[in-house]
Design a protein around this motif. Structure first.
Motif, mmCIF file in Angstrom:
data_model
loop_
_atom_site.group_PDB
_atom_site.id
_atom_site.type_symbol
_atom_site.label_atom_id
_atom_site.label_comp_id
_atom_site.label_asym_id
_atom_site.label_seq_id
_atom_site.Cartn_x
_atom_site.Cartn_y
_atom_site.Cartn_z
ATOM 1 N N ILE A 1 -0.335 -0.968 -4.608
ATOM 2 C CA ILE A 1 -1.745 -0.601 -4.651
ATOM 3 C C ILE A 1 -1.893 0.778 -4.008
ATOM 4 O O ILE A 1 -1.292 1.058 -2.971
ATOM 5 N N GLU A 2 -2.638 1.636 -4.652
ATOM 6 C CA GLU A 2 -2.823 2.995 -4.121
ATOM 7 C C GLU A 2 -3.864 2.967 -3.008
ATOM 8 O O GLU A 2 -4.985 2.503 -3.209
ATOM 9 N N ILE A 3 -3.467 3.460 -1.839
ATOM 10 C CA ILE A 3 -4.426 3.560 -0.747
ATOM 11 C C ILE A 3 -4.010 4.686 0.192
ATOM 12 O O ILE A 3 -2.940 4.647 0.798
ATOM 13 N N ASP A 4 -4.840 5.690 0.256
ATOM 14 C CA ASP A 4 -4.671 6.809 1.176
ATOM 15 C C ASP A 4 -5.671 6.579 2.299
ATOM 16 O O ASP A 4 -6.889 6.663 2.081
ATOM 17 N N VAL A 5 -5.185 6.291 3.493
ATOM 18 C CA VAL A 5 -6.072 5.882 4.583
ATOM 19 C C VAL A 5 -6.977 7.006 5.060
ATOM 20 O O VAL A 5 -7.922 6.763 5.824
ATOM 21 N N GLY B 1 0.806 -1.204 0.000
ATOM 22 C CA GLY B 1 0.000 0.000 0.000
ATOM 23 C C GLY B 1 0.841 1.256 0.000
ATOM 24 O O GLY B 1 1.793 1.400 0.770
ATOM 25 N N SER B 2 0.493 2.193 -0.877
ATOM 26 C CA SER B 2 1.205 3.457 -0.974
ATOM 27 C C SER B 2 0.204 4.566 -1.266
ATOM 28 O O SER B 2 -0.687 4.401 -2.096
ATOM 29 N N ARG B 3 0.355 5.672 -0.576
ATOM 30 C CA ARG B 3 -0.557 6.799 -0.814
ATOM 31 C C ARG B 3 -0.409 7.323 -2.235
ATOM 32 O O ARG B 3 -1.375 7.782 -2.850
ATOM 33 N N ASN B 4 0.812 7.250 -2.762
ATOM 34 C CA ASN B 4 1.096 7.662 -4.134
ATOM 35 C C ASN B 4 1.433 6.410 -4.938
ATOM 36 O O ASN B 4 2.433 5.741 -4.672
ATOM 37 N N LEU B 5 0.607 6.083 -5.911
ATOM 38 C CA LEU B 5 0.787 4.846 -6.672
ATOM 39 C C LEU B 5 2.121 4.818 -7.412
ATOM 40 O O LEU B 5 2.783 3.776 -7.475
ATOM 41 N N GLU B 6 2.510 5.938 -7.958
ATOM 42 C CA GLU B 6 3.772 5.983 -8.710
ATOM 43 C C GLU B 6 4.956 5.611 -7.820
ATOM 44 O O GLU B 6 5.847 4.858 -8.229
ATOM 45 N N ASN B 7 4.952 6.123 -6.597
ATOM 46 C CA ASN B 7 6.030 5.791 -5.658
ATOM 47 C C ASN B 7 6.030 4.297 -5.347
ATOM 48 O O ASN B 7 7.080 3.653 -5.293
ATOM 49 N N ASP C 1 -12.649 7.248 -0.757
ATOM 50 C CA ASP C 1 -12.711 6.781 -2.145
ATOM 51 C C ASP C 1 -11.482 5.942 -2.487
ATOM 52 O O ASP C 1 -11.585 4.926 -3.183
ATOM 53 N N SER C 2 -10.331 6.357 -1.995
ATOM 54 C CA SER C 2 -9.093 5.613 -2.231
ATOM 55 C C SER C 2 -9.161 4.244 -1.574
ATOM 56 O O SER C 2 -8.738 3.233 -2.156
ATOM 57 N N ILE C 3 -9.690 4.188 -0.370
ATOM 58 C CA ILE C 3 -9.824 2.918 0.359
ATOM 59 C C ILE C 3 -10.770 1.983 -0.388
ATOM 60 O O ILE C 3 -10.474 0.788 -0.566
ATOM 61 N N LEU C 4 -11.890 2.508 -0.831
ATOM 62 C CA LEU C 4 -12.877 1.686 -1.544
ATOM 63 C C LEU C 4 -12.310 1.166 -2.859
ATOM 64 O O LEU C 4 -12.527 -0.002 -3.221
ATOM 65 N N LYS C 5 -11.561 1.992 -3.552
ATOM 66 C CA LYS C 5 -10.942 1.578 -4.808
ATOM 67 C C LYS C 5 -9.959 0.436 -4.563
ATOM 68 O O LYS C 5 -9.915 -0.547 -5.323
ATOM 69 N N ALA C 6 -9.168 0.558 -3.506
ATOM 70 C CA ALA C 6 -8.200 -0.495 -3.173
ATOM 71 C C ALA C 6 -8.921 -1.783 -2.805
ATOM 72 O O ALA C 6 -8.507 -2.881 -3.206
ATOM 73 N N LYS C 7 -10.006 -1.654 -2.071
ATOM 74 C CA LYS C 7 -10.775 -2.841 -1.684
ATOM 75 C C LYS C 7 -11.305 -3.576 -2.915
ATOM 76 O O LYS C 7 -11.255 -4.808 -2.991
#
Length: 245
Positions: A56-60, A31-37, A64-70
């Motif tokens: 996987i992009e996930i900003d806790v 998990g990374s807040r910035n997908l590119e990183n 919306d970011s959490i749901l996308k990762a899920k």
């Protein structure tokens, strides 16, 4: 192949934990807040032979970011076996109780406490589909009220109005969560990797990221007899590694 999601895993302890879980045969979502990183890190890992790690992009702090990762995990795995809530921030310093602003304290709690709750609640249904679900919330010795009240504790004078309290709150939430899931095969614990030399603290800690990650993995990959609702610390010098709350 069992799967694991680690938030805040594109560097330091989270990254090393991802590597160690991968070496044990798990498929790891880094998990990374910035997908590119995150993808850049995974590219480097692939070159070193790690093939079962995916960024996987996930900003806790972003629902919306959490749901996308899920949805990604659900579509690819159908379930989740391990959730390691590792993402965290230190906040501004100093953090005096008399002068630290509510905004600064809320900012730390948004990631370290509310972020963990948001991710956990979102992924709980996928975890319930696992035969041996595990939730490890990464905490700190600075979250122990007992130790903070002991003048003889070696870190007694390391006080702050934001970071430590956010971890104390996380510890309390974990106790409640473990209790609610006690009749299911869940193991839910808080794990303090110890005072570790990372970017987080300017590399001031005496511990290594390898030792910290190994401790997290040890208390996450437990069998059906493993403890739940417990507080493990890599800084506790006894066989149990159990810290006072």
């Amino acid at each position: 192949m069992n799967s694991a999601l680690i938030t805040g895993a594109n560097r330091s302890i989270g990254l090393e934990t991802a590597k160690q879980l991968s070496e044990k045969g798990l498929f790891v979502y880094l998990g990374s807040r910035n997908l590119e990183n995150g993808e850049e890190v995974v590219k480097e890992l692939n070159e070193k032979g790690f093939q079962n790690i995916r960024a996987i992009e996930i900003d806790v702090t972003n629902p919306d970011s959490i749901l996308k990762a899920k949805k990604i995990v659900e579509n690819e795995q159908g379930k989740l076996d391990i959730l390691i809530n590792n993402a965290g921030i230190l906040g501004v310093n100093p953090q005096t109780a008399a002068e630290t602003s509510i905004k600064d304290i809320q900012n730390v709690f948004d990631t370290n406490f509310f972020g963990v709750i948001s991710v956990t609640q979102a992924f709980l249904d996928l975890l319930k589909k696992s035969e041996s679900p595990r939730i490890s919330n990464i905490t700190s010795g600075l979250g122990s009220l007992t130790l903070h009240s002991d003048p003889n504790w070696k870190y007694y004078h390391v006080k702050g109005a934001a970071y430590g309290p956010s971890k104390s709150a996380l510890n309390a939430y974990t106790i409640v969560l473990a209790y609610e899931l006690r009749d299911l095969p869940f193991k839910v614990n808080v794990i303090d990797p110890g005072y570790t030399a990372t970017d987080f603290n300017g590399h001031s800690g005496p511990g290594s990221v390898e030792s910290a990650a190994s401790f997290i993995v040890k208390h996450t990959l437990t069998d059906e007899n493993g403890q739940t609702g417990q507080y493990f610390s890599n800084d506790i010098e006894d066989e149990t590694g159990i810290s006072p709350w």
